[in-house]
Structures are given as C-alpha cells and as structure tokens.
Design a protein around this motif. Sequence first.
Motif, PDB file in Angstrom:
ATOM      1  N   ALA A 258      26.477 110.367 -26.564  1.00 57.59           N
ATOM      2  CA  ALA A 258      27.385 109.244 -26.324  1.00 57.59           C
ATOM      3  C   ALA A 258      28.835 109.699 -26.326  1.00 57.59           C
ATOM      4  CB  ALA A 258      27.160 108.165 -27.381  1.00 57.59           C
ATOM      5  N   GLU A 259      29.149 110.657 -27.185  1.00 56.05           N
ATOM      6  CA  GLU A 259      30.520 111.173 -27.253  1.00 56.05           C
ATOM      7  C   GLU A 259      30.903 111.881 -25.960  1.00 56.05           C
ATOM      8  OE1 GLU A 259      33.006 114.449 -29.918  1.00 56.05           O
ATOM      9  OE2 GLU A 259      31.254 113.461 -30.785  1.00 56.05           O
ATOM     10  N   VAL A 260      29.997 112.727 -25.449  1.00 56.28           N
ATOM     11  CA  VAL A 260      30.327 113.439 -24.209  1.00 56.28           C
ATOM     12  C   VAL A 260      30.340 112.485 -23.022  1.00 56.28           C
ATOM     13  CG1 VAL A 260      28.017 114.175 -23.470  1.00 56.28           C
ATOM     14  CG2 VAL A 260      29.986 115.629 -23.001  1.00 56.28           C
ATOM     15  N   GLU A 261      29.518 111.443 -23.052  1.00 56.76           N
ATOM     16  CA  GLU A 261      29.544 110.449 -21.979  1.00 56.76           C
ATOM     17  C   GLU A 261      30.876 109.709 -21.936  1.00 56.76           C
ATOM     18  OE1 GLU A 261      24.720 109.588 -21.741  1.00 56.76           O
ATOM     19  OE2 GLU A 261      25.988 108.492 -23.155  1.00 56.76           O
ATOM     20  N   ALA A 262      31.494 109.521 -23.100  1.00 54.43           N
ATOM     21  CA  ALA A 262      32.827 108.912 -23.131  1.00 54.43           C
ATOM     22  C   ALA A 262      33.852 109.836 -22.489  1.00 54.43           C
ATOM     23  CB  ALA A 262      33.222 108.585 -24.570  1.00 54.43           C
ATOM     24  N   VAL A 263      33.724 111.150 -22.718  1.00 53.04           N
ATOM     25  CA  VAL A 263      34.621 112.112 -22.075  1.00 53.04           C
ATOM     26  C   VAL A 263      34.414 112.090 -20.562  1.00 53.04           C
ATOM     27  CG1 VAL A 263      35.226 114.562 -21.888  1.00 53.04           C
ATOM     28  CG2 VAL A 263      34.688 113.583 -24.131  1.00 53.04           C
ATOM     29  N   ILE A 264      33.168 111.980 -20.130  1.00 51.97           N
ATOM     30  CA  ILE A 264      32.882 111.925 -18.691  1.00 51.97           C
ATOM     31  C   ILE A 264      33.512 110.679 -18.072  1.00 51.97           C
ATOM     32  CG2 ILE A 264      31.040 111.692 -16.978  1.00 51.97           C
ATOM     33  CD1 ILE A 264      29.249 113.269 -19.038  1.00 51.97           C
ATOM     34  N   ARG A 265      33.349 109.536 -18.716  1.00 45.07           N
ATOM     35  CA  ARG A 265      33.915 108.294 -18.171  1.00 45.07           C
ATOM     36  C   ARG A 265      35.437 108.373 -18.068  1.00 45.07           C
ATOM     37  NH1 ARG A 265      29.655 106.038 -21.275  1.00 45.07           N
ATOM     38  NH2 ARG A 265      31.041 105.781 -23.073  1.00 45.07           N
ATOM     39  N   ALA A 266      36.054 109.039 -19.045  1.00 49.16           N
ATOM     40  CA  ALA A 266      37.518 109.216 -19.023  1.00 49.16           C
ATOM     41  C   ALA A 266      37.944 110.371 -18.112  1.00 49.16           C
ATOM     42  CB  ALA A 266      38.033 109.457 -20.438  1.00 49.16           C
ATOM     43  N   TRP A 267      36.965 111.150 -17.661  1.00 52.98           N
ATOM     44  CA  TRP A 267      37.167 112.374 -16.882  1.00 52.98           C
ATOM     45  C   TRP A 267      38.188 113.289 -17.541  1.00 52.98           C
ATOM     46  CZ3 TRP A 267      33.305 113.667 -14.365  1.00 52.98           C
ATOM     47  CH2 TRP A 267      33.332 114.725 -13.453  1.00 52.98           C
ATOM     48  N   GLY A 268      37.877 113.545 -18.825  1.00 53.39           N
ATOM     49  CA  GLY A 268      38.709 114.458 -19.596  1.00 53.39           C
ATOM     50  C   GLY A 268      38.284 115.897 -19.379  1.00 53.39           C
ATOM     51  N   PRO A 269      38.946 116.843 -20.052  1.00 59.11           N
ATOM     52  CA  PRO A 269      38.592 118.249 -19.915  1.00 59.11           C
ATOM     53  C   PRO A 269      37.211 118.526 -20.521  1.00 59.11           C
ATOM     54  CG  PRO A 269      40.357 117.948 -21.539  1.00 59.11           C
ATOM     55  CD  PRO A 269      40.107 116.620 -20.904  1.00 59.11           C
ATOM     56  N   PRO A 270      36.460 119.470 -19.934  1.00 61.64           N
ATOM     57  CA  PRO A 270      36.862 120.371 -18.849  1.00 61.64           C
ATOM     58  C   PRO A 270      36.573 119.824 -17.441  1.00 61.64           C
ATOM     59  CG  PRO A 270      34.722 121.046 -19.646  1.00 61.64           C
ATOM     60  CD  PRO A 270      35.144 119.864 -20.512  1.00 61.64           C
ATOM     61  N   PHE A 271      36.074 118.585 -17.349  1.00 63.23           N
ATOM     62  CA  PHE A 271      35.685 118.052 -16.039  1.00 63.23           C
ATOM     63  C   PHE A 271      36.879 117.928 -15.090  1.00 63.23           C
ATOM     64  CE2 PHE A 271      32.782 116.366 -19.255  1.00 63.23           C
ATOM     65  CZ  PHE A 271      31.579 116.850 -18.782  1.00 63.23           C
ATOM     66  N   CYS A 272      38.043 117.645 -15.635  1.00 59.71           N
ATOM     67  CA  CYS A 272      39.236 117.424 -14.814  1.00 59.71           C
ATOM     68  C   CYS A 272      40.008 118.700 -14.525  1.00 59.71           C
ATOM     69  CB  CYS A 272      40.154 116.415 -15.510  1.00 59.71           C
ATOM     70  SG  CYS A 272      40.785 116.974 -17.109  1.00 59.71           S
ATOM     71  N   ASP A 273      39.484 119.850 -14.962  1.00 55.77           N
ATOM     72  CA  ASP A 273      40.254 121.089 -14.914  1.00 55.77           C
ATOM     73  C   ASP A 273      40.080 121.900 -13.634  1.00 55.77           C
ATOM     74  OD1 ASP A 273      41.324 120.556 -17.398  1.00 55.77           O
ATOM     75  OD2 ASP A 273      39.810 121.724 -18.485  1.00 55.77           O
ATOM     76  N   GLY A 274      39.307 121.415 -12.677  1.00 58.12           N
ATOM     77  CA  GLY A 274      39.183 122.094 -11.397  1.00 58.12           C
ATOM     78  C   GLY A 274      38.177 123.230 -11.344  1.00 58.12           C
ATOM     79  N   TRP A 275      37.308 123.354 -12.345  1.00 55.14           N
ATOM     80  CA  TRP A 275      36.364 124.466 -12.361  1.00 55.14           C
ATOM     81  C   TRP A 275      35.337 124.394 -11.234  1.00 55.14           C
ATOM     82  CZ3 TRP A 275      38.002 128.400 -14.835  1.00 55.14           C
ATOM     83  CH2 TRP A 275      38.701 128.283 -16.032  1.00 55.14           C
ATOM     84  N   GLU A 276      35.165 123.220 -10.621  1.00 51.87           N
ATOM     85  CA  GLU A 276      34.188 123.107  -9.539  1.00 51.87           C
ATOM     86  C   GLU A 276      34.607 123.900  -8.297  1.00 51.87           C
ATOM     87  OE1 GLU A 276      36.917 119.497  -9.201  1.00 51.87           O
ATOM     88  OE2 GLU A 276      35.992 120.688 -10.804  1.00 51.87           O
ATOM     89  N   THR A 277      35.843 124.375  -8.263  1.00 49.71           N
ATOM     90  CA  THR A 277      36.303 125.202  -7.142  1.00 49.71           C
ATOM     91  C   THR A 277      36.376 126.687  -7.521  1.00 49.71           C
ATOM     92  OG1 THR A 277      38.656 124.960  -7.709  1.00 49.71           O
ATOM     93  CG2 THR A 277      37.673 123.272  -6.275  1.00 49.71           C
ATOM     94  N   PHE A 278      35.930 127.040  -8.706  1.00 49.89           N
ATOM     95  CA  PHE A 278      36.044 128.431  -9.177  1.00 49.89           C
ATOM     96  C   PHE A 278      35.214 129.383  -8.320  1.00 49.89           C
ATOM     97  CE2 PHE A 278      34.309 131.968 -11.626  1.00 49.89           C
ATOM     98  CZ  PHE A 278      35.484 132.569 -12.056  1.00 49.89           C
ATOM     99  N   ARG A 279      35.774 130.558  -8.060  1.00 55.19           N
ATOM    100  CA  ARG A 279      35.027 131.663  -7.476  1.00 55.19           C
ATOM    101  C   ARG A 279      35.332 132.912  -8.295  1.00 55.19           C
ATOM    102  NH1 ARG A 279      31.112 130.075  -6.237  1.00 55.19           N
ATOM    103  NH2 ARG A 279      30.557 131.965  -5.093  1.00 55.19           N
TER     104      ARG A 279
END
Length: 212
Positions: free
Chosen positions: A180-201
């Motif tokens: 539940a705690e991590v789901e709250a971070v996801i809903r807020a799109w906090g780090p590390p989700f907002c940090d741009g790692w999905e474009t990492f190479r």
Amino acid sequence: MSLSDARPSGTPPFWEPGTQIMWRYGDPTAPHWATPMTVVRDDADALVAWLPAGTPILKVARADGLDFRGHPSTMFTAERAQAVGTWDDYDVLRVAPTGRPWSVWAFFPAGEASFEGWYVNLEDPHVRDADTTYSRDHVLDVWVDPDRTHSRKDEDELVLAVEQGRYSPDEAARITAMAAEVEAVIRAWGPPFCDGWETFRPDPSWPVPQLP
C-alpha cells in the motif's frame, strides 16, 4: 560474512559507476538468489544497477527437482538447493531507494530500448559490504505499466506463505502495508518512477557481469 557486520546502504563509501557488484536475496550461507550487476549510480538516495540478459546467476531450486509454482502445496516447505542459471529475456535496471522496503525494476526486452514496465519487488532495506548488497524478498510484488496503471502480483503466494509457516499473519499484514505504501508513491508518481529511468541505456563498453 555475517549480515550483522553489514552496513546500511546509502552510507559512504559509495561504488563508482561501472563497478561490478553482487545483488543477493536471502541468507548467503544457504541457497539464495545472487545476481552480478554493474553499478549505474550509487549515493545517499539510491543504488542503481544494470542487469543484462544473458547474465549468469545463482538461484534457488527445489532439492527434489520439481517446480515451486507447479507444486504450490509445498512451495514454502520443500527443501531448497542452490542452482546456477541465466537471466533471460529482459534487460533490467534495478533501483533500490535508500531505506525503502522495496526495489523498483525497469524492464526492457533484451537488447532493445523499448520500455516494458516497472516491477516493484517488496523486500528488506538493503545492507552491504565491500562488493555485495543484501536484502530479503517478501513474496508480494507490484507491476506498473508504462501508462502508470498498477496491480499486485503473487497475492496467492503470500497466502500460501502464511499457511506454510514462512510468515506469521502479522508479518503478512506488514508486507501488505508495504504494498500500500509503494502504491501511494506510484499514484503520486514519486521517485524513482519520475526520474526518467525508462529511457536509460547502458554504456556499450560494459561487459556482461560474471559470477565470482
């Protein structure tokens, strides 16, 4: 080594980018999961490491040779054995935020830049020694699609873990609270989700890491 001698992750000295480390789950003196990885970033906020497809790993197997998920009635009671395998299908960037009871894994099809989604592994906050980071997996996980929708994974296995004595009901409740705690971070799109790692190479000069 004794994990009582390990220090919390997020404290210096930090690993330099390009350093090969081991990322272990479970008691290192017993059958456990261990993955050689390459450090992308390491500082007070997080450890970030790269795992390419084709990497040799240590994994936990049943001593009787059966598949854990194919025999759920003994999933958490069967005798374990150490085995060697290969990390296949996906390249993965793992982010372990300091002090958090989870790590966040960005999945990329092997050798491709396309982003598949986030896998949140519930686990103990990491501790480390000179060349290894240690944690303990907590069965329940959360998957996050690129459009930010999310769902829990392996809830049935957490139920089995209680029934078979891996966790007490109170421990399972704390694990569910972690989700539940991590789901709250996801809903807020906090780090590390907002940090741009999905474009990492990764640096193309990095070799596929090897088991020691």
